[in-house]
Write an enzyme that holds these catalytic residues in place. Structure first.
Site, mmCIF file in Angstrom:
data_model
loop_
_atom_site.group_PDB
_atom_site.id
_atom_site.type_symbol
_atom_site.label_atom_id
_atom_site.label_comp_id
_atom_site.label_asym_id
_atom_site.label_seq_id
_atom_site.Cartn_x
_atom_site.Cartn_y
_atom_site.Cartn_z
ATOM 1 N N GLU A 6 0.839 -1.217 0.000
ATOM 2 C CA GLU A 6 0.000 0.000 0.000
ATOM 3 C C GLU A 6 0.866 1.256 0.000
ATOM 4 O OE1 GLU A 6 0.667 1.731 2.891
ATOM 5 O OE2 GLU A 6 1.737 -0.017 3.661
ATOM 6 N N GLY A 20 6.201 0.251 4.539
ATOM 7 C CA GLY A 20 5.034 -0.047 3.719
ATOM 8 C C GLY A 20 5.472 -0.428 2.319
ATOM 9 N N GLU A 21 4.623 -0.154 1.336
ATOM 10 C CA GLU A 21 4.890 -0.426 -0.085
ATOM 11 C C GLU A 21 4.918 -1.924 -0.410
ATOM 12 O OE1 GLU A 21 8.534 1.445 -1.327
ATOM 13 O OE2 GLU A 21 7.964 3.416 -0.557
ATOM 14 N N GLY A 22 4.725 -2.796 0.579
ATOM 15 C CA GLY A 22 4.921 -4.223 0.366
ATOM 16 C C GLY A 22 6.374 -4.626 0.527
ATOM 17 N N SER A 23 7.201 -3.726 1.073
ATOM 18 C CA SER A 23 8.655 -3.955 1.100
ATOM 19 C C SER A 23 9.054 -5.127 1.989
ATOM 20 C CB SER A 23 9.373 -2.676 1.545
ATOM 21 O OG SER A 23 8.874 -2.205 2.793
#
Length: 340
Positions: A163, A305-308
């Protein structure tokens, strides 16, 4: 005459009829593990990961050939309350950065051979400020859930939902407070780097929202539409669609797990096909994972975040699968097995 079914009721019906694991495939993977040139259990959780893949892919010989990080981006009206150190315009700027290949998630996906797709969710139109009104109405929340479902197809074999959204840690904290109780301060973190004054504003905004929407917060889907965000609704849909398509899911951090927590509150089995990629340093993510019954694969003090974090965990999952598939057996290597 067929009675009209409300959008949220359709979601509840869907989540009540999800397919279960393939226990025969898991047993076949477990049987192969016993033949490999290592002591039983020597690879610890790596062995469990392979069984999990087999069970939810429905294949005795699981594979990871088309893993995907799907990043859903949205804006939040509650940013007007000063809950973030950055303006809402950063969401759109970061989406451009993703598309240009310049973000952390791009580098992690490249390093581990993981695909990346980015989905923009009406960035020009933030959700309503949930201190004043519900963030979304029922139709919009359900439609965004459906959009998340449509973004996932059967061509992928492992999914990590990510996200991006300025203000979304405020939304996630509000969801946790509504689900699990207590004041906002129990669940909030500093997000993008709030100082003490900003953190106080964040807590005040969440407490105001809980007071405003309190009578409706017994229903997880009402929590979603009243204090959630579009990216959280879309991740919920993506997780559900993955289950229907036999795609295992790697959960990311604090915000992504808010979507999983809502699904779990509706139907605990709805996230049985998910593993926790990592434990975020944001807020009380560790307590959330404990409530969801998920032990994280990694703990690196990340909170991006970011799916990292989930993307990093995919590298670990790939290593587990490589050991399972490519390690020699005792017979093929001519290695003596354990004495009887």
């Amino acid at each position: 005459m067929v009675e009209h079914i409300r959008p949220f009721e359709e979601i509840r019906i869907l989540l009540a009829a999800l397919p279960g694991p393939d226990l025969e495939a898991a047993a076949a993977a477990r049987a192969r593990d016993r033949l490999l040139t290592k002591p039983p259990g020597a690879l610890g959780r790596l062995e469990e990961i392979v069984e999990w893949l087999a069970a939810w892919q429905g294949r005795a010989a699981p594979a990871i050939e088309r893993p995907l990080v799907a990043v859903f981006a949205a804006n939040h009206g509650v940013v007007a309350q000063g809950v973030s150190a950055f303006p809402a315009s950063v969401t759109e700027q970061m989406v451009a950065n993703f598309l240009a290949g310049g973000a952390a998630i791009n580098q992690i996906c490249k390093a581990h051979g993981v695909g990346l797709k980015v989905y923009e969710l009406a960035l020009e139109r933030p959700t309503a400020d949930f201190t004043q009104a519900p963030a979304m109405d029922e139709r919009e929340a359900a439609a965004t859930f459906a959009y998340g479902m449509e973004a996932i197809d059967g061509e992928i074999d492992l999914l990590a939902p990510g996200e991006m959204g300025i203000g979304n840690t405020t939304s996630a904290a509000a969801i946790y407070a509504a689900l699990y109780g207590g004041p906002a301060s129990r669940w909030t973190g500093r997000g993008t780097g709030l100082d003490d004054v900003g953190l106080a504003r964040k807590n005040a905004a969440i407490d105001a929202a809980l007071a405003l929407h309190g009578p409706h917060l017994a229903d997880p889907l009402e929590i979603l539409r009243r204090v959630g965000g579009r990216e959280i609704a879309a991740i919920m849909g993506a997780i559900a669609a993955a289950r229907l398509n036999r795609i295992p899911v790697v959960l990311d951090g604090y915000v992504g797990c808010a979507a999983a927590a809502l699904l779990h509150a509706i139907a605990p089995d709805a996230i049985a096909h998910c593993v926790a990629g990592h434990m975020s340093a944001e807020g009380t993510h560790g307590e959330v994972l404990a409530r969801l019954g998920k032990r994280p694969l990694l703990d690196l003090d990340m909170r991006l975040g970011e799916g990292s974090g989930a993307a990093l965990a995919i590298g670990l999952i790939k290593a587990a699968l490589a050991c399972h598939c490519d390690m020699a057996t005792f017979e093929s290597a001519g290695v003596s097995e354990k004495s009887k």
